[in-house]
Design a protein around this motif. Sequence first.
Motif, PDB file in Angstrom:
ATOM      1  N   SER A   1     -18.792  14.089 -13.306  1.00  9.14           N
ATOM      2  CA  SER A   1     -19.286  12.087 -13.086  1.00  9.14           C
ATOM      3  C   SER A   1     -17.878  11.788 -14.114  1.00  9.14           C
ATOM      4  O   SER A   1     -17.478  10.459 -13.572  1.00  9.14           O
ATOM      5  CB  SER A   1     -19.840  11.867 -14.145  1.00  9.14           C
ATOM      6  N   LEU A   2     -16.980  11.892 -14.942  1.00 10.41           N
ATOM      7  CA  LEU A   2     -17.235  11.160 -16.186  1.00 10.41           C
ATOM      8  C   LEU A   2     -15.322  11.032 -15.619  1.00 10.41           C
ATOM      9  O   LEU A   2     -14.578   9.441 -15.012  1.00 10.41           O
ATOM     10  CB  LEU A   2     -16.562  12.212 -17.487  1.00 10.41           C
ATOM     11  N   ILE A   3     -14.516  11.698 -14.472  1.00  7.84           N
ATOM     12  CA  ILE A   3     -13.703  11.421 -13.814  1.00  7.84           C
ATOM     13  C   ILE A   3     -13.726  11.296 -12.351  1.00  7.84           C
ATOM     14  O   ILE A   3     -12.980  10.581 -12.691  1.00  7.84           O
ATOM     15  CB  ILE A   3     -13.004  13.574 -13.312  1.00  7.84           C
ATOM     16  N   GLU A   4     -14.583  11.393 -11.609  1.00  4.64           N
ATOM     17  CA  GLU A   4     -15.185  10.979 -10.452  1.00  4.64           C
ATOM     18  C   GLU A   4     -15.161   9.191 -10.427  1.00  4.64           C
ATOM     19  O   GLU A   4     -14.818   8.627 -10.173  1.00  4.64           O
ATOM     20  CB  GLU A   4     -16.298  10.706  -9.931  1.00  4.64           C
ATOM     21  N   THR A   5     -15.510   8.802 -11.997  1.00  2.00           N
ATOM     22  CA  THR A   5     -15.470   6.609 -12.717  1.00  2.00           C
ATOM     23  C   THR A   5     -14.078   6.501 -12.672  1.00  2.00           C
ATOM     24  O   THR A   5     -14.011   5.773 -12.407  1.00  2.00           O
ATOM     25  CB  THR A   5     -16.429   7.265 -13.735  1.00  2.00           C
ATOM     26  N   MET A   6     -13.550   7.118 -13.358  1.00  2.00           N
ATOM     27  CA  MET A   6     -12.230   7.624 -13.343  1.00  2.00           C
ATOM     28  C   MET A   6     -10.901   6.730 -12.591  1.00  2.00           C
ATOM     29  O   MET A   6     -10.562   6.565 -12.028  1.00  2.00           O
ATOM     30  CB  MET A   6     -10.753   8.071 -14.338  1.00  2.00           C
TER      31      MET A   6
ATOM     32  N   GLU B   1     -17.941  -2.242 -18.841  1.00  2.00           N
ATOM     33  CA  GLU B   1     -18.808  -1.787 -19.320  1.00  2.00           C
ATOM     34  C   GLU B   1     -19.102  -0.021 -18.945  1.00  2.00           C
ATOM     35  O   GLU B   1     -19.081   0.430 -19.639  1.00  2.00           O
ATOM     36  CB  GLU B   1     -20.567  -2.101 -18.605  1.00  2.00           C
ATOM     37  N   ASP B   2     -18.655  -0.010 -17.710  1.00  2.00           N
ATOM     38  CA  ASP B   2     -17.893   1.272 -17.409  1.00  2.00           C
ATOM     39  C   ASP B   2     -17.455   1.954 -18.199  1.00  2.00           C
ATOM     40  O   ASP B   2     -17.617   3.386 -18.572  1.00  2.00           O
ATOM     41  CB  ASP B   2     -17.570   0.809 -16.092  1.00  2.00           C
ATOM     42  N   LEU B   3     -16.359   1.231 -18.749  1.00  2.00           N
ATOM     43  CA  LEU B   3     -14.864   1.644 -19.202  1.00  2.00           C
ATOM     44  C   LEU B   3     -15.853   2.443 -20.722  1.00  2.00           C
ATOM     45  O   LEU B   3     -15.445   3.560 -21.506  1.00  2.00           O
ATOM     46  CB  LEU B   3     -13.242   1.193 -19.275  1.00  2.00           C
ATOM     47  N   VAL B   4     -16.448   1.175 -21.776  1.00  2.00           N
ATOM     48  CA  VAL B   4     -17.110   1.975 -22.595  1.00  2.00           C
ATOM     49  C   VAL B   4     -17.880   2.966 -22.499  1.00  2.00           C
ATOM     50  O   VAL B   4     -17.809   3.771 -23.370  1.00  2.00           O
ATOM     51  CB  VAL B   4     -17.638   0.481 -22.921  1.00  2.00           C
ATOM     52  N   GLU B   5     -18.843   3.415 -21.159  1.00  2.00           N
ATOM     53  CA  GLU B   5     -19.615   4.478 -21.125  1.00  2.00           C
ATOM     54  C   GLU B   5     -19.272   5.492 -20.868  1.00  2.00           C
ATOM     55  O   GLU B   5     -18.890   6.581 -20.797  1.00  2.00           O
ATOM     56  CB  GLU B   5     -20.990   4.065 -20.202  1.00  2.00           C
ATOM     57  N   ALA B   6     -17.666   5.259 -20.422  1.00  2.00           N
ATOM     58  CA  ALA B   6     -16.273   6.532 -20.406  1.00  2.00           C
ATOM     59  C   ALA B   6     -15.770   6.945 -21.311  1.00  2.00           C
ATOM     60  O   ALA B   6     -16.246   8.175 -21.560  1.00  2.00           O
ATOM     61  CB  ALA B   6     -15.449   5.754 -19.527  1.00  2.00           C
ATOM     62  N   ASP B   7     -15.913   5.852 -22.349  1.00  2.00           N
ATOM     63  CA  ASP B   7     -15.089   6.815 -23.901  1.00  2.00           C
ATOM     64  C   ASP B   7     -16.653   6.961 -24.770  1.00  2.00           C
ATOM     65  O   ASP B   7     -15.921   8.491 -25.258  1.00  2.00           O
ATOM     66  CB  ASP B   7     -15.036   4.894 -24.582  1.00  2.00           C
ATOM     67  N   ILE B   8     -17.780   6.743 -24.274  1.00  2.00           N
ATOM     68  CA  ILE B   8     -19.185   7.552 -25.161  1.00  2.00           C
ATOM     69  C   ILE B   8     -19.159   9.412 -24.293  1.00  2.00           C
ATOM     70  O   ILE B   8     -19.199   9.981 -25.351  1.00  2.00           O
ATOM     71  CB  ILE B   8     -20.362   6.518 -25.060  1.00  2.00           C
ATOM     72  N   ALA B   9     -19.074   8.732 -23.197  1.00  2.00           N
ATOM     73  CA  ALA B   9     -19.429  10.207 -22.341  1.00  2.00           C
ATOM     74  C   ALA B   9     -17.632  11.227 -22.763  1.00  2.00           C
ATOM     75  O   ALA B   9     -18.378  12.911 -23.122  1.00  2.00           O
ATOM     76  CB  ALA B   9     -18.830  10.075 -20.981  1.00  2.00           C
TER      77      ALA B   9
ATOM     78  N   LEU C   1     -18.217  15.048 -24.951  1.00  2.00           N
ATOM     79  CA  LEU C   1     -17.781  15.829 -24.656  1.00  2.00           C
ATOM     80  C   LEU C   1     -16.841  16.727 -25.298  1.00  2.00           C
ATOM     81  O   LEU C   1     -16.778  18.221 -25.711  1.00  2.00           O
ATOM     82  CB  LEU C   1     -17.254  15.324 -23.449  1.00  2.00           C
ATOM     83  N   LYS C   2     -15.996  15.603 -26.090  1.00  2.00           N
ATOM     84  CA  LYS C   2     -15.626  16.791 -27.136  1.00  2.00           C
ATOM     85  C   LYS C   2     -16.166  16.481 -28.399  1.00  2.00           C
ATOM     86  O   LYS C   2     -16.299  18.412 -28.653  1.00  2.00           O
ATOM     87  CB  LYS C   2     -14.381  15.490 -27.747  1.00  2.00           C
ATOM     88  N   ASP C   3     -17.311  16.098 -28.245  1.00  2.00           N
ATOM     89  CA  ASP C   3     -18.295  16.791 -29.973  1.00  2.00           C
ATOM     90  C   ASP C   3     -18.967  18.125 -28.564  1.00  2.00           C
ATOM     91  O   ASP C   3     -19.203  19.163 -29.992  1.00  2.00           O
ATOM     92  CB  ASP C   3     -19.965  15.841 -29.892  1.00  2.00           C
TER      93      ASP C   3
ATOM     94  N   ASP D   1      -8.544  16.046 -24.812  1.00  2.00           N
ATOM     95  CA  ASP D   1      -7.203  15.291 -24.920  1.00  2.00           C
ATOM     96  C   ASP D   1      -6.598  14.779 -23.560  1.00  2.00           C
ATOM     97  O   ASP D   1      -6.201  13.782 -23.790  1.00  2.00           O
ATOM     98  CB  ASP D   1      -6.166  15.919 -25.902  1.00  2.00           C
ATOM     99  N   TRP D   2      -5.526  15.486 -23.067  1.00  2.00           N
ATOM    100  CA  TRP D   2      -5.310  15.155 -21.865  1.00  2.00           C
ATOM    101  C   TRP D   2      -6.565  14.279 -20.675  1.00  2.00           C
ATOM    102  O   TRP D   2      -5.578  12.714 -20.465  1.00  2.00           O
ATOM    103  CB  TRP D   2      -5.437  16.005 -20.308  1.00  2.00           C
ATOM    104  N   LEU D   3      -7.397  14.252 -21.259  1.00  2.00           N
ATOM    105  CA  LEU D   3      -8.731  13.113 -19.949  1.00  2.00           C
ATOM    106  C   LEU D   3      -9.001  11.784 -20.728  1.00  2.00           C
ATOM    107  O   LEU D   3      -8.899  10.775 -20.363  1.00  2.00           O
ATOM    108  CB  LEU D   3     -10.151  13.619 -20.124  1.00  2.00           C
ATOM    109  N   GLU D   4      -8.330  11.698 -22.484  1.00  2.00           N
ATOM    110  CA  GLU D   4      -8.549  10.428 -22.837  1.00  2.00           C
ATOM    111  C   GLU D   4      -6.977  10.088 -22.792  1.00  2.00           C
ATOM    112  O   GLU D   4      -6.957   8.851 -22.461  1.00  2.00           O
ATOM    113  CB  GLU D   4      -8.751  11.076 -24.961  1.00  2.00           C
ATOM    114  N   LYS D   5      -6.058  10.339 -22.986  1.00  2.00           N
ATOM    115  CA  LYS D   5      -4.925   9.906 -22.375  1.00  2.00           C
ATOM    116  C   LYS D   5      -5.201   9.035 -20.661  1.00  2.00           C
ATOM    117  O   LYS D   5      -4.810   7.942 -20.899  1.00  2.00           O
ATOM    118  CB  LYS D   5      -3.956  10.757 -22.394  1.00  2.00           C
ATOM    119  N   LYS D   6      -5.360   9.889 -19.997  1.00  2.00           N
ATOM    120  CA  LYS D   6      -5.747   9.734 -18.622  1.00  2.00           C
ATOM    121  C   LYS D   6      -6.451   8.323 -18.789  1.00  2.00           C
ATOM    122  O   LYS D   6      -6.708   6.828 -18.165  1.00  2.00           O
ATOM    123  CB  LYS D   6      -6.061  10.783 -18.000  1.00  2.00           C
ATOM    124  N   LEU D   7      -7.824   7.723 -20.303  1.00  2.00           N
ATOM    125  CA  LEU D   7      -8.964   6.939 -19.467  1.00  2.00           C
ATOM    126  C   LEU D   7      -8.031   5.856 -20.190  1.00  2.00           C
ATOM    127  O   LEU D   7      -8.882   5.304 -19.901  1.00  2.00           O
ATOM    128  CB  LEU D   7     -10.043   7.849 -20.681  1.00  2.00           C
ATOM    129  N   ASP D   8      -7.175   6.540 -21.333  1.00  2.00           N
ATOM    130  CA  ASP D   8      -6.284   5.325 -21.688  1.00  2.00           C
ATOM    131  C   ASP D   8      -5.857   4.401 -21.353  1.00  2.00           C
ATOM    132  O   ASP D   8      -5.305   2.819 -20.629  1.00  2.00           O
ATOM    133  CB  ASP D   8      -5.939   5.668 -22.784  1.00  2.00           C
TER     134      ASP D   8
END
Length: 146
Positions: free
Chosen positions: A47-52, A62-70, A74-76, A82-89
């Motif tokens: 779902s996170l990947i689909e959102t991105m 707000e979607d991007l803030v929620e994506a950060d939380i998601a 997932l990391k926790d 890490d690769w997904l975090e770079k793409k989100l950035d």
Amino acid sequence: MDVNGFQVLPSQVESVRLIFKRHPDIAVEFRAKNQHLRNACMDFLLSLIETMCQSLEDLSNEDLVEADIALTYLKDAGFKVDWLEKKLDIVKDKKEKEQSSLARLQEMEDSLLKLKQHCSDLDALVEKEHEELSDTRTPMSFDDVV
């Protein structure tokens, strides 16, 4: 269907296989043994990947803030993302650029509208001046003189 220990829907098989192909160590530290939790976390990742993958127009801040939380969740949970975090950035940077561009575009459109109005006003003044000049240049008739 089972993909690397995760039960996924047939429609998700190719996506999950591609994730594991490109990031084989993604779930090495994933701790959940309960199959329902494993499935929920994989659904969350998908779902996170689909959102991105949504267009920037459809993504809100707000979607991007929620994506950060998601992503943090997932990391926790033990996913190596890490690769997904770079793409989100990258997505967040693009969203910021989009908003800046939209603001500049609005300013330019407002300025252009004012300039067009100014040109229209000048056109009217030029036309009026031509009429007055034409009236001024009109020679007097015999009746006007006598």
